[in-house]
Design a protein around this motif. Structure first.
Motif, mmCIF file in Angstrom:
data_model
loop_
_atom_site.group_PDB
_atom_site.id
_atom_site.type_symbol
_atom_site.label_atom_id
_atom_site.label_comp_id
_atom_site.label_asym_id
_atom_site.label_seq_id
_atom_site.Cartn_x
_atom_site.Cartn_y
_atom_site.Cartn_z
ATOM 1 N N THR A 117 59.444 57.777 41.398
ATOM 2 C CA THR A 117 58.981 57.891 42.772
ATOM 3 C C THR A 117 57.850 56.884 42.982
ATOM 4 O O THR A 117 56.923 56.822 42.164
ATOM 5 N N VAL A 118 57.945 56.093 44.040
ATOM 6 C CA VAL A 118 56.984 55.026 44.293
ATOM 7 C C VAL A 118 56.521 55.093 45.743
ATOM 8 O O VAL A 118 57.335 55.283 46.650
ATOM 9 N N GLY A 148 51.398 50.702 48.034
ATOM 10 C CA GLY A 148 50.165 51.428 47.756
ATOM 11 C C GLY A 148 50.250 52.878 48.182
ATOM 12 O O GLY A 148 51.262 53.346 48.713
ATOM 13 N N ALA A 149 49.153 53.598 47.967
ATOM 14 C CA ALA A 149 49.147 55.046 48.184
ATOM 15 C C ALA A 149 49.496 55.428 49.611
ATOM 16 O O ALA A 149 50.069 56.499 49.855
ATOM 17 N N ILE A 201 63.785 56.616 43.488
ATOM 18 C CA ILE A 201 64.870 55.865 42.841
ATOM 19 C C ILE A 201 65.646 56.848 41.970
ATOM 20 O O ILE A 201 65.264 57.130 40.829
ATOM 21 N N ARG A 202 66.705 57.371 42.523
ATOM 22 C CA ARG A 202 67.450 58.444 41.865
ATOM 23 C C ARG A 202 68.615 57.890 41.052
ATOM 24 O O ARG A 202 69.314 56.981 41.482
ATOM 25 N N ARG A 203 68.802 58.465 39.897
ATOM 26 C CA ARG A 203 69.969 58.196 39.045
ATOM 27 C C ARG A 203 70.693 59.516 38.822
ATOM 28 O O ARG A 203 70.122 60.590 39.014
ATOM 29 N N GLY A 208 65.366 50.242 31.215
ATOM 30 C CA GLY A 208 64.390 50.483 30.160
ATOM 31 C C GLY A 208 63.035 49.885 30.513
ATOM 32 O O GLY A 208 62.570 49.978 31.642
ATOM 33 N N GLY A 209 62.421 49.230 29.529
ATOM 34 C CA GLY A 209 61.126 48.621 29.774
ATOM 35 C C GLY A 209 60.086 49.661 30.150
ATOM 36 O O GLY A 209 59.933 50.691 29.488
ATOM 37 N N LEU A 210 59.369 49.416 31.251
ATOM 38 C CA LEU A 210 58.326 50.330 31.691
ATOM 39 C C LEU A 210 58.874 51.692 32.106
ATOM 40 O O LEU A 210 58.129 52.674 32.171
ATOM 41 N N LEU A 211 60.172 51.751 32.382
ATOM 42 C CA LEU A 211 60.794 53.001 32.834
ATOM 43 C C LEU A 211 61.568 53.694 31.712
ATOM 44 O O LEU A 211 62.395 54.556 31.963
#
Length: 369
Positions: free
Chosen positions: A197-198, A202-203, A210-212, A240-243
Protein backbone atom coordinates in the motif's frame (compact mmCIF):
# COMPACT_ATOMS: atom_id res chain seq x y z
CA UNK A 1 -17.92 -19.71 -14.65
CA UNK A 2 -18.33 -22.93 -16.55
CA UNK A 3 -18.34 -24.34 -20.02
CA UNK A 4 -19.55 -27.58 -21.45
CA UNK A 5 -18.22 -29.84 -24.15
CA UNK A 6 -17.04 -33.30 -25.00
CA UNK A 7 -13.36 -32.91 -24.14
CA UNK A 8 -12.26 -33.05 -27.76
CA UNK A 9 -8.60 -32.61 -28.53
CA UNK A 10 -7.24 -34.29 -25.39
CA UNK A 11 -5.17 -37.27 -26.47
CA UNK A 12 -4.55 -40.65 -24.86
CA UNK A 13 -0.88 -41.48 -24.31
CA UNK A 14 -0.15 -45.19 -24.35
CA UNK A 15 3.64 -44.95 -24.40
CA UNK A 16 4.28 -46.14 -20.87
CA UNK A 17 8.02 -46.28 -21.36
CA UNK A 18 8.06 -42.68 -22.55
CA UNK A 19 6.13 -41.47 -19.54
CA UNK A 20 8.41 -43.38 -17.20
CA UNK A 21 11.36 -41.64 -18.81
CA UNK A 22 9.96 -38.12 -18.47
CA UNK A 23 7.87 -38.39 -15.30
CA UNK A 24 8.46 -35.89 -12.54
CA UNK A 25 9.96 -38.33 -10.06
CA UNK A 26 9.34 -38.22 -6.33
CA UNK A 27 7.75 -41.67 -6.16
CA UNK A 28 4.26 -40.60 -7.22
CA UNK A 29 4.33 -41.57 -10.90
CA UNK A 30 3.47 -45.23 -10.41
CA UNK A 31 0.47 -45.62 -12.71
CA UNK A 32 1.33 -47.49 -15.92
CA UNK A 33 -1.94 -47.37 -17.85
CA UNK A 34 -3.35 -44.89 -20.37
CA UNK A 35 -3.39 -41.28 -19.24
CA UNK A 36 -5.29 -38.13 -20.09
CA UNK A 37 -3.14 -35.36 -21.59
CA UNK A 38 -3.72 -31.69 -20.84
CA UNK A 39 -1.76 -29.00 -22.65
CA UNK A 40 -1.13 -25.88 -20.55
CA UNK A 41 0.48 -22.50 -21.05
CA UNK A 42 1.39 -19.59 -18.77
CA UNK A 43 1.90 -16.09 -20.19
CA UNK A 44 2.55 -12.74 -18.56
CA UNK A 45 1.21 -10.18 -21.08
CA UNK A 46 3.15 -7.22 -19.61
CA UNK A 47 1.17 -4.18 -18.52
CA UNK A 48 3.20 -2.01 -20.90
CA UNK A 49 5.44 0.12 -18.69
CA UNK A 50 7.18 0.31 -15.33
CA UNK A 51 4.80 1.93 -12.84
CA UNK A 52 7.35 2.27 -10.04
CA UNK A 53 8.31 5.85 -10.99
CA UNK A 54 4.69 6.90 -10.50
CA UNK A 55 4.34 5.08 -7.19
CA UNK A 56 7.56 6.70 -5.93
CA UNK A 57 6.60 10.22 -7.04
CA UNK A 58 8.47 12.79 -4.89
CA UNK A 59 5.36 14.94 -4.46
CA UNK A 60 1.66 15.04 -5.25
CA UNK A 61 2.30 17.77 -7.80
CA UNK A 62 4.70 15.51 -9.70
CA UNK A 63 2.14 12.71 -10.12
CA UNK A 64 0.33 13.97 -13.29
CA UNK A 65 3.56 14.33 -15.28
CA UNK A 66 5.01 11.02 -14.12
CA UNK A 67 1.69 9.30 -14.86
CA UNK A 68 1.74 10.89 -18.33
CA UNK A 69 5.18 9.41 -18.99
CA UNK A 70 3.90 6.02 -17.83
CA UNK A 71 0.87 6.22 -20.14
CA UNK A 72 2.99 7.27 -23.11
CA UNK A 73 5.16 4.19 -22.58
CA UNK A 74 2.07 1.95 -22.35
CA UNK A 75 0.90 3.29 -25.72
CA UNK A 76 4.36 2.79 -27.24
CA UNK A 77 4.31 -0.81 -26.05
CA UNK A 78 1.48 -1.32 -28.58
CA UNK A 79 -0.52 -4.14 -27.05
CA UNK A 80 -2.82 -4.48 -30.09
CA UNK A 81 0.22 -5.41 -32.20
CA UNK A 82 1.70 -7.61 -29.47
CA UNK A 83 -1.64 -9.41 -29.13
CA UNK A 84 -1.25 -10.66 -32.68
CA UNK A 85 2.02 -12.36 -31.71
CA UNK A 86 0.43 -13.81 -28.58
CA UNK A 87 -2.49 -15.16 -30.59
CA UNK A 88 -0.06 -16.78 -33.03
CA UNK A 89 1.65 -18.51 -30.09
CA UNK A 90 -1.69 -19.86 -28.87
CA UNK A 91 -2.61 -20.99 -32.39
CA UNK A 92 0.69 -22.82 -32.73
CA UNK A 93 0.62 -24.64 -29.39
CA UNK A 94 -3.18 -24.90 -28.88
CA UNK A 95 -3.13 -25.20 -25.07
CA UNK A 96 -6.22 -26.61 -23.41
CA UNK A 97 -5.77 -24.17 -20.51
CA UNK A 98 -4.07 -20.80 -20.63
CA UNK A 99 -2.98 -18.89 -17.50
CA UNK A 100 -2.55 -15.17 -18.20
CA UNK A 101 -1.16 -12.48 -15.91
CA UNK A 102 -1.17 -8.68 -16.28
CA UNK A 103 -4.32 -8.69 -18.39
CA UNK A 104 -4.89 -4.96 -18.03
CA UNK A 105 -7.85 -2.70 -18.67
CA UNK A 106 -7.01 0.98 -19.12
CA UNK A 107 -9.84 3.48 -18.77
CA UNK A 108 -9.91 7.28 -18.73
CA UNK A 109 -12.12 10.16 -17.74
CA UNK A 110 -11.94 13.63 -19.26
CA UNK A 111 -11.83 16.11 -17.74
CA UNK A 112 -10.34 14.88 -14.49
CA UNK A 113 -12.47 14.96 -11.37
CA UNK A 114 -9.75 13.52 -9.15
CA UNK A 115 -9.37 16.69 -7.06
CA UNK A 116 -13.05 16.70 -6.11
CA UNK A 117 -14.03 13.02 -6.41
CA UNK A 118 -10.89 11.00 -5.66
CA UNK A 119 -11.26 7.29 -6.23
CA UNK A 120 -11.72 4.77 -9.00
CA UNK A 121 -14.49 5.87 -11.33
CA UNK A 122 -13.11 6.34 -14.87
CA UNK A 123 -15.23 4.29 -17.27
CA UNK A 124 -14.18 5.05 -20.87
CA UNK A 125 -12.25 1.95 -22.02
CA UNK A 126 -9.10 2.77 -23.96
CA UNK A 127 -7.36 -0.62 -23.91
CA UNK A 128 -8.82 -3.95 -22.79
CA UNK A 129 -6.10 -6.57 -23.14
CA UNK A 130 -8.50 -9.48 -22.76
CA UNK A 131 -10.95 -8.24 -25.39
CA UNK A 132 -8.11 -7.46 -27.80
CA UNK A 133 -6.50 -10.88 -27.36
CA UNK A 134 -9.79 -12.75 -27.68
CA UNK A 135 -10.55 -10.85 -30.90
CA UNK A 136 -7.17 -11.92 -32.29
CA UNK A 137 -7.83 -15.53 -31.27
CA UNK A 138 -11.26 -15.42 -32.92
CA UNK A 139 -9.69 -14.03 -36.10
CA UNK A 140 -7.62 -17.23 -36.23
CA UNK A 141 -10.65 -19.45 -35.72
CA UNK A 142 -9.87 -20.10 -32.05
CA UNK A 143 -12.41 -20.05 -29.25
CA UNK A 144 -11.37 -19.78 -25.61
CA UNK A 145 -13.80 -19.15 -22.78
CA UNK A 146 -12.98 -17.22 -19.61
CA UNK A 147 -12.80 -19.90 -16.91
CA UNK A 148 -11.98 -17.44 -14.13
CA UNK A 149 -10.99 -13.80 -13.91
CA UNK A 150 -9.27 -12.40 -10.82
CA UNK A 151 -9.47 -8.59 -10.52
CA UNK A 152 -6.48 -7.34 -8.54
CA UNK A 153 -5.08 -3.79 -8.40
CA UNK A 154 -7.50 -1.07 -9.48
CA UNK A 155 -5.69 2.27 -9.56
CA UNK A 156 -6.74 5.69 -10.82
CA UNK A 157 -4.52 8.79 -10.96
CA UNK A 158 -4.55 12.17 -12.71
CA UNK A 159 -2.51 12.43 -15.92
CA UNK A 160 -1.36 15.59 -17.67
CA UNK A 161 -1.90 15.33 -21.43
CA UNK A 162 -0.72 18.60 -22.93
CA UNK A 163 -2.75 21.31 -21.22
CA UNK A 164 -5.51 18.91 -20.18
CA UNK A 165 -5.76 16.94 -16.97
CA UNK A 166 -7.51 13.57 -17.32
CA UNK A 167 -7.89 10.57 -15.03
CA UNK A 168 -6.29 7.27 -16.02
CA UNK A 169 -7.49 4.04 -14.44
CA UNK A 170 -5.51 0.81 -14.61
CA UNK A 171 -7.19 -2.44 -13.59
CA UNK A 172 -4.93 -5.47 -13.29
CA UNK A 173 -6.34 -8.97 -13.80
CA UNK A 174 -5.18 -12.55 -13.97
CA UNK A 175 -7.30 -14.58 -16.36
CA UNK A 176 -7.57 -18.31 -17.08
CA UNK A 177 -8.84 -19.27 -20.53
CA UNK A 178 -10.07 -22.74 -21.46
CA UNK A 179 -10.99 -24.51 -24.67
CA UNK A 180 -14.74 -25.13 -24.81
CA UNK A 181 -14.17 -28.89 -24.57
CA UNK A 182 -12.56 -28.59 -21.13
CA UNK A 183 -15.17 -28.60 -18.37
CA UNK A 184 -14.61 -25.92 -15.73
CA UNK A 185 -16.61 -25.08 -12.61
CA UNK A 186 -16.25 -23.87 -9.04
CA UNK A 187 -14.05 -20.88 -9.83
CA UNK A 188 -12.45 -19.12 -6.85
CA UNK A 189 -10.49 -15.87 -6.69
CA UNK A 190 -8.23 -14.75 -3.86
CA UNK A 191 -6.34 -11.55 -3.14
CA UNK A 192 -3.36 -12.19 -0.90
CA UNK A 193 -3.68 -10.69 2.56
CA UNK A 194 -0.17 -9.22 2.27
CA UNK A 195 0.21 -6.56 -0.40
CA UNK A 196 1.87 -3.19 -0.89
CA UNK A 197 0.00 0.00 0.00
CA UNK A 198 1.47 3.35 -1.07
CA UNK A 199 0.47 6.97 -0.64
CA UNK A 200 1.54 8.26 -4.04
CA UNK A 201 3.47 11.51 -3.76
CA UNK A 202 3.80 11.40 0.01
CA UNK A 203 1.60 11.05 3.07
CA UNK A 204 -1.01 13.45 1.67
CA UNK A 205 -1.15 11.67 -1.69
CA UNK A 206 -3.77 9.21 -2.93
CA UNK A 207 -3.63 5.76 -1.37
CA UNK A 208 -2.91 2.96 -3.84
CA UNK A 209 -3.07 -0.80 -3.18
CA UNK A 210 -0.90 -3.07 -5.34
CA UNK A 211 -2.77 -6.33 -5.01
CA UNK A 212 -1.58 -9.77 -6.06
CA UNK A 213 -3.48 -13.02 -5.88
CA UNK A 214 -4.39 -16.35 -7.35
CA UNK A 215 -7.41 -18.12 -8.76
CA UNK A 216 -8.49 -21.73 -9.09
CA UNK A 217 -10.99 -23.62 -11.19
CA UNK A 218 -12.12 -27.22 -10.91
CA UNK A 219 -11.45 -28.90 -14.22
CA UNK A 220 -12.46 -32.10 -16.01
CA UNK A 221 -10.49 -33.20 -19.07
CA UNK A 222 -11.63 -36.17 -21.15
CA UNK A 223 -10.16 -38.52 -23.72
CA UNK A 224 -10.37 -42.15 -24.79
CA UNK A 225 -8.61 -43.02 -21.53
CA UNK A 226 -11.50 -41.60 -19.52
CA UNK A 227 -11.81 -38.41 -17.53
CA UNK A 228 -9.37 -36.71 -15.20
CA UNK A 229 -10.44 -34.22 -12.57
CA UNK A 230 -7.96 -31.70 -11.21
CA UNK A 231 -7.62 -28.19 -9.82
CA UNK A 232 -6.06 -25.58 -12.10
CA UNK A 233 -4.47 -22.54 -10.48
CA UNK A 234 -3.16 -19.24 -11.85
CA UNK A 235 -0.98 -17.09 -9.57
CA UNK A 236 1.00 -13.86 -9.66
CA UNK A 237 3.31 -12.98 -6.77
CA UNK A 238 4.88 -9.64 -5.95
CA UNK A 239 8.32 -8.75 -7.32
CA UNK A 240 11.40 -9.30 -5.17
CA UNK A 241 14.01 -6.76 -4.18
CA UNK A 242 12.63 -4.26 -1.67
CA UNK A 243 9.27 -6.07 -1.79
CA UNK A 244 10.69 -9.51 -1.02
CA UNK A 245 8.88 -9.76 2.31
CA UNK A 246 5.51 -9.25 0.60
CA UNK A 247 6.31 -11.86 -2.04
CA UNK A 248 7.45 -14.49 0.45
CA UNK A 249 4.37 -13.94 2.63
CA UNK A 250 2.22 -14.39 -0.48
CA UNK A 251 4.02 -17.61 -1.41
CA UNK A 252 3.54 -18.97 2.09
CA UNK A 253 -0.16 -18.06 1.99
CA UNK A 254 -0.55 -19.70 -1.42
CA UNK A 255 1.00 -22.96 -0.22
CA UNK A 256 -1.08 -23.10 2.95
CA UNK A 257 -4.35 -22.32 1.14
CA UNK A 258 -3.74 -24.97 -1.53
CA UNK A 259 -2.44 -27.63 0.85
CA UNK A 260 -5.95 -28.93 1.77
CA UNK A 261 -7.08 -29.17 -1.87
CA UNK A 262 -7.78 -32.81 -2.74
CA UNK A 263 -6.62 -34.48 -5.94
CA UNK A 264 -4.11 -33.37 -8.56
CA UNK A 265 -3.27 -29.66 -8.72
CA UNK A 266 -1.69 -27.82 -11.65
CA UNK A 267 -0.40 -24.41 -10.61
CA UNK A 268 0.88 -21.97 -13.23
CA UNK A 269 1.91 -18.35 -13.10
CA UNK A 270 4.49 -15.64 -12.67
CA UNK A 271 6.04 -16.27 -9.25
CA UNK A 272 8.83 -13.66 -9.44
CA UNK A 273 11.15 -16.01 -7.54
CA UNK A 274 14.08 -17.55 -9.41
CA UNK A 275 13.90 -21.33 -9.73
CA UNK A 276 17.64 -21.57 -9.00
CA UNK A 277 16.79 -20.10 -5.56
CA UNK A 278 19.16 -17.18 -6.15
CA UNK A 279 16.67 -14.41 -5.40
CA UNK A 280 13.93 -15.04 -2.83
CA UNK A 281 12.74 -17.96 -0.69
CA UNK A 282 9.35 -18.16 -2.39
CA UNK A 283 10.34 -20.84 -4.89
CA UNK A 284 11.55 -23.00 -2.01
CA UNK A 285 8.23 -22.50 -0.20
CA UNK A 286 6.34 -23.60 -3.31
CA UNK A 287 8.49 -26.72 -3.67
CA UNK A 288 7.40 -27.94 -0.24
CA UNK A 289 4.02 -28.75 -1.83
CA UNK A 290 4.64 -28.83 -5.59
CA UNK A 291 7.00 -30.41 -8.06
CA UNK A 292 8.63 -28.55 -10.92
CA UNK A 293 8.50 -30.77 -14.05
CA UNK A 294 10.90 -28.53 -15.97
CA UNK A 295 13.78 -29.79 -13.82
CA UNK A 296 13.18 -33.41 -14.82
CA UNK A 297 12.14 -33.02 -18.43
CA UNK A 298 14.78 -30.40 -19.29
CA UNK A 299 17.66 -31.15 -16.89
CA UNK A 300 20.52 -28.71 -17.26
CA UNK A 301 18.41 -26.19 -19.19
CA UNK A 302 17.99 -23.01 -17.10
CA UNK A 303 14.79 -22.17 -19.00
CA UNK A 304 15.05 -18.45 -18.32
CA UNK A 305 11.78 -16.59 -18.84
CA UNK A 306 12.56 -13.07 -17.61
CA UNK A 307 13.08 -10.43 -18.74
CA UNK A 308 13.65 -8.65 -22.05
CA UNK A 309 13.17 -5.10 -23.22
CA UNK A 310 10.33 -5.09 -25.75
CA UNK A 311 12.33 -3.13 -28.31
CA UNK A 312 15.69 -4.82 -27.79
CA UNK A 313 14.41 -8.38 -27.43
CA UNK A 314 17.87 -9.57 -26.44
CA UNK A 315 17.84 -13.22 -25.32
CA UNK A 316 21.05 -12.57 -23.39
CA UNK A 317 19.03 -10.34 -21.05
CA UNK A 318 17.09 -13.34 -19.78
CA UNK A 319 18.51 -14.32 -16.42
CA UNK A 320 15.84 -16.05 -14.32
CA UNK A 321 13.14 -18.72 -14.54
CA UNK A 322 10.16 -17.25 -12.72
CA UNK A 323 7.25 -18.29 -14.98
CA UNK A 324 6.47 -21.82 -13.88
CA UNK A 325 4.31 -24.88 -14.38
CA UNK A 326 4.07 -26.70 -11.05
CA UNK A 327 2.25 -29.93 -10.24
CA UNK A 328 1.03 -31.92 -7.26
CA UNK A 329 -0.10 -35.53 -7.46
CA UNK A 330 0.57 -38.27 -9.99
CA UNK A 331 1.27 -36.01 -12.97
CA UNK A 332 3.83 -36.75 -15.67
CA UNK A 333 5.09 -34.20 -18.16
CA UNK A 334 6.59 -33.88 -21.60
CA UNK A 335 7.32 -31.34 -24.31
CA UNK A 336 8.05 -28.22 -22.29
CA UNK A 337 9.03 -25.23 -24.39
CA UNK A 338 9.53 -21.50 -24.11
CA UNK A 339 7.66 -19.12 -26.40
CA UNK A 340 8.06 -15.43 -27.13
CA UNK A 341 11.22 -14.98 -29.18
CA UNK A 342 12.24 -14.12 -31.86
CA UNK A 343 8.86 -13.00 -33.29
CA UNK A 344 8.42 -9.22 -33.58
CA UNK A 345 5.62 -6.78 -34.31
CA UNK A 346 5.92 -4.55 -37.41
CA UNK A 347 7.25 -1.91 -35.00
CA UNK A 348 9.98 -4.28 -33.81
CA UNK A 349 8.56 -5.24 -30.40
CA UNK A 350 8.51 -8.64 -28.74
CA UNK A 351 5.21 -10.11 -27.52
CA UNK A 352 6.02 -9.44 -23.84
CA UNK A 353 8.91 -8.77 -21.49
CA UNK A 354 8.52 -12.38 -20.28
CA UNK A 355 8.67 -15.61 -22.23
CA UNK A 356 5.79 -18.02 -21.97
CA UNK A 357 5.95 -21.68 -20.95
CA UNK A 358 3.97 -24.46 -22.62
CA UNK A 359 3.87 -28.06 -21.41
CA UNK A 360 1.81 -31.21 -21.79
CA UNK A 361 0.83 -32.81 -18.50
CA UNK A 362 -0.42 -36.38 -18.21
CA UNK A 363 -2.95 -37.29 -15.51
CA UNK A 364 -4.25 -40.60 -14.22
CA UNK A 365 -7.90 -41.18 -15.19
CA UNK A 366 -10.35 -40.89 -12.32
CA UNK A 367 -11.38 -44.52 -12.67
CA UNK A 368 -7.80 -45.67 -12.08
CA UNK A 369 -7.16 -43.66 -8.93
Amino acid sequence: MSSTGSGVGLAVRLGVALWAAVGCGGGEDSYEGPRVDVSVMTRNLYLGADISNVLLAPSVDAVPDLAAAFWAEVLRSDFPARAKLLAEEVALHAPDLLALQEVEIYRRQSPSDFATVPGVNASEVVLDFLAILQAELAARGLTYVVAVQNVLSDVELPVRLGTELVDLRMTDRDVTLAKPGVLVSGATTTVFTNYLTVNVGGAAGPRVEIRRGYSTVETVASSGAGTARFTFGNAHLEVGGLLQSFQEAQADELVERLRPVAGPVLLLGDFNSAADRSSTRSYGFLRTLFRDPWENVRPGDPGYTCCVDLAAGDPAALDSRIDLVLTRGDVAARGPALVGLPARTPGGLTASDHLGVVMTLSLVPDAAR
